[in-house]
Design a protein around this motif. Structure first.
Motif, short mmCIF file in Angstrom:
data_model
loop_
_atom_site.label_atom_id
_atom_site.label_comp_id
_atom_site.label_asym_id
_atom_site.label_seq_id
_atom_site.Cartn_x
_atom_site.Cartn_y
_atom_site.Cartn_z
N VAL A 134 35.07 22.39 -26.25
CA VAL A 134 35.41 21.74 -24.99
C VAL A 134 34.26 20.80 -24.64
O VAL A 134 33.11 21.24 -24.51
CB VAL A 134 35.59 22.78 -23.85
CG1 VAL A 134 35.80 22.09 -22.51
CG2 VAL A 134 36.72 23.74 -24.18
N GLU A 183 37.63 25.24 -31.06
CA GLU A 183 37.87 25.37 -29.62
C GLU A 183 36.91 24.55 -28.76
O GLU A 183 36.82 24.77 -27.56
CB GLU A 183 37.74 26.84 -29.21
CG GLU A 183 38.74 27.75 -29.86
CD GLU A 183 38.57 29.18 -29.41
OE1 GLU A 183 39.57 29.78 -29.00
OE2 GLU A 183 37.43 29.70 -29.46
N TYR A 222 29.00 20.83 -26.05
CA TYR A 222 30.29 21.53 -26.10
C TYR A 222 30.10 23.03 -25.97
O TYR A 222 29.08 23.57 -26.37
CB TYR A 222 30.99 21.25 -27.45
CG TYR A 222 31.19 19.78 -27.69
CD1 TYR A 222 32.34 19.14 -27.24
CD2 TYR A 222 30.22 19.02 -28.33
CE1 TYR A 222 32.51 17.78 -27.42
CE2 TYR A 222 30.39 17.67 -28.53
CZ TYR A 222 31.53 17.05 -28.08
OH TYR A 222 31.70 15.71 -28.26
N THR A 223 31.15 23.67 -25.43
CA THR A 223 31.24 25.12 -25.47
C THR A 223 32.62 25.47 -26.00
O THR A 223 33.55 24.66 -25.95
CB THR A 223 31.04 25.77 -24.08
OG1 THR A 223 31.98 25.21 -23.15
CG2 THR A 223 29.63 25.57 -23.57
N ASP A 224 32.73 26.71 -26.50
CA ASP A 224 34.04 27.18 -26.97
C ASP A 224 34.78 27.83 -25.81
O ASP A 224 34.28 27.84 -24.67
CB ASP A 224 33.89 28.11 -28.18
CG ASP A 224 33.09 29.37 -27.87
OD1 ASP A 224 32.94 29.75 -26.68
OD2 ASP A 224 32.62 30.01 -28.83
N SER A 225 35.94 28.39 -26.07
CA SER A 225 36.76 28.96 -24.99
C SER A 225 36.08 30.15 -24.31
O SER A 225 36.40 30.47 -23.17
CB SER A 225 38.13 29.37 -25.52
OG SER A 225 37.98 30.36 -26.52
N ALA A 226 35.13 30.78 -24.98
CA ALA A 226 34.39 31.90 -24.38
C ALA A 226 33.15 31.41 -23.63
O ALA A 226 32.42 32.20 -23.06
CB ALA A 226 33.98 32.90 -25.46
N GLY A 227 32.92 30.09 -23.63
CA GLY A 227 31.78 29.53 -22.92
C GLY A 227 30.49 29.49 -23.72
O GLY A 227 29.44 29.17 -23.18
N HIS A 268 31.86 18.44 -22.49
CA HIS A 268 31.31 18.60 -21.14
C HIS A 268 30.90 17.27 -20.53
O HIS A 268 30.31 16.43 -21.20
CB HIS A 268 30.07 19.49 -21.18
CG HIS A 268 30.39 20.95 -21.26
ND1 HIS A 268 31.23 21.47 -22.22
CD2 HIS A 268 30.00 21.98 -20.50
CE1 HIS A 268 31.33 22.77 -22.03
NE2 HIS A 268 30.59 23.11 -21.00
N HIS A 273 37.50 13.90 -29.43
CA HIS A 273 37.81 14.55 -28.14
C HIS A 273 38.30 13.55 -27.10
O HIS A 273 38.73 13.96 -26.03
CB HIS A 273 36.58 15.29 -27.61
CG HIS A 273 36.15 16.40 -28.49
ND1 HIS A 273 36.77 17.63 -28.51
CD2 HIS A 273 35.17 16.48 -29.43
CE1 HIS A 273 36.19 18.42 -29.40
NE2 HIS A 273 35.21 17.73 -29.97
#
Length: 144
Positions: free
Chosen positions: A52, A50, A36-41, A54, A142
């Protein structure tokens, strides 16, 4: 294995394992990961507000965003895969999420590295089809 699968929630999985064979780079890229990464990557955990999730494809596209340990391991595998003269053989345990979607339980580094390397791949995905609940695997929040 990074995935926090709870075996006591599975019941008897021997009757629910689907074998999925593919040489398709597209299908390899479509596999979901527990990365996962957050909204800032930035790399984060599954329970980050946050987070996301992958796919293998997205994890490959974000190769430079992973922490040093993950990036080094991926780099080593990518270089190794480039030296192979035969298709890379991947055996991937996964959790069937729905329809064709599957969440990798182990082997994410190898799957992402093979996809990123662009080499020929033969993948055998063993997907458990069990009741889906966050008690089975926390990451499922998710997908539910």
């Amino acid at each position: 294995m990074r995935a926090q699968l709870s075996p006591d929630q599975l019941g008897d999985p021997r009757q629910r394992v689907e074998e999925r064979f593919s040489t398709s780079r597209q299908k390899l890229g479509d596999l979901h990961t527990v990365w996962y990464t957050d909204s800032a990557g930035r790399q984060c955990e599954w329970d980050d507000f946050e987070a996301v999730a992958h796919t293998v494809r997205l994890a490959s596209e974000n190769l430079k965003r992973w922490d040093r340990d993950r990036a080094d391991r991926l780099d080593l595998l990518i270089r190794r895969f480039h030296t192979e003269t035969e298709p890379v053989q991947l055996v991937v345990p996964a959790l069937a999420v729905d329809g064709e979607r599957a969440l990798i339980l182990d082997g994410t580094h190898r799957a992402v590295a093979a996809y990123h390397a662009g080499v020929s791949v033969t993948a055998l995905v063993y997907a458990l089809r069990v009741p889906l609940a966050p008690k089975t695997l926390p990451d499922l929040v998710h997908y539910l």
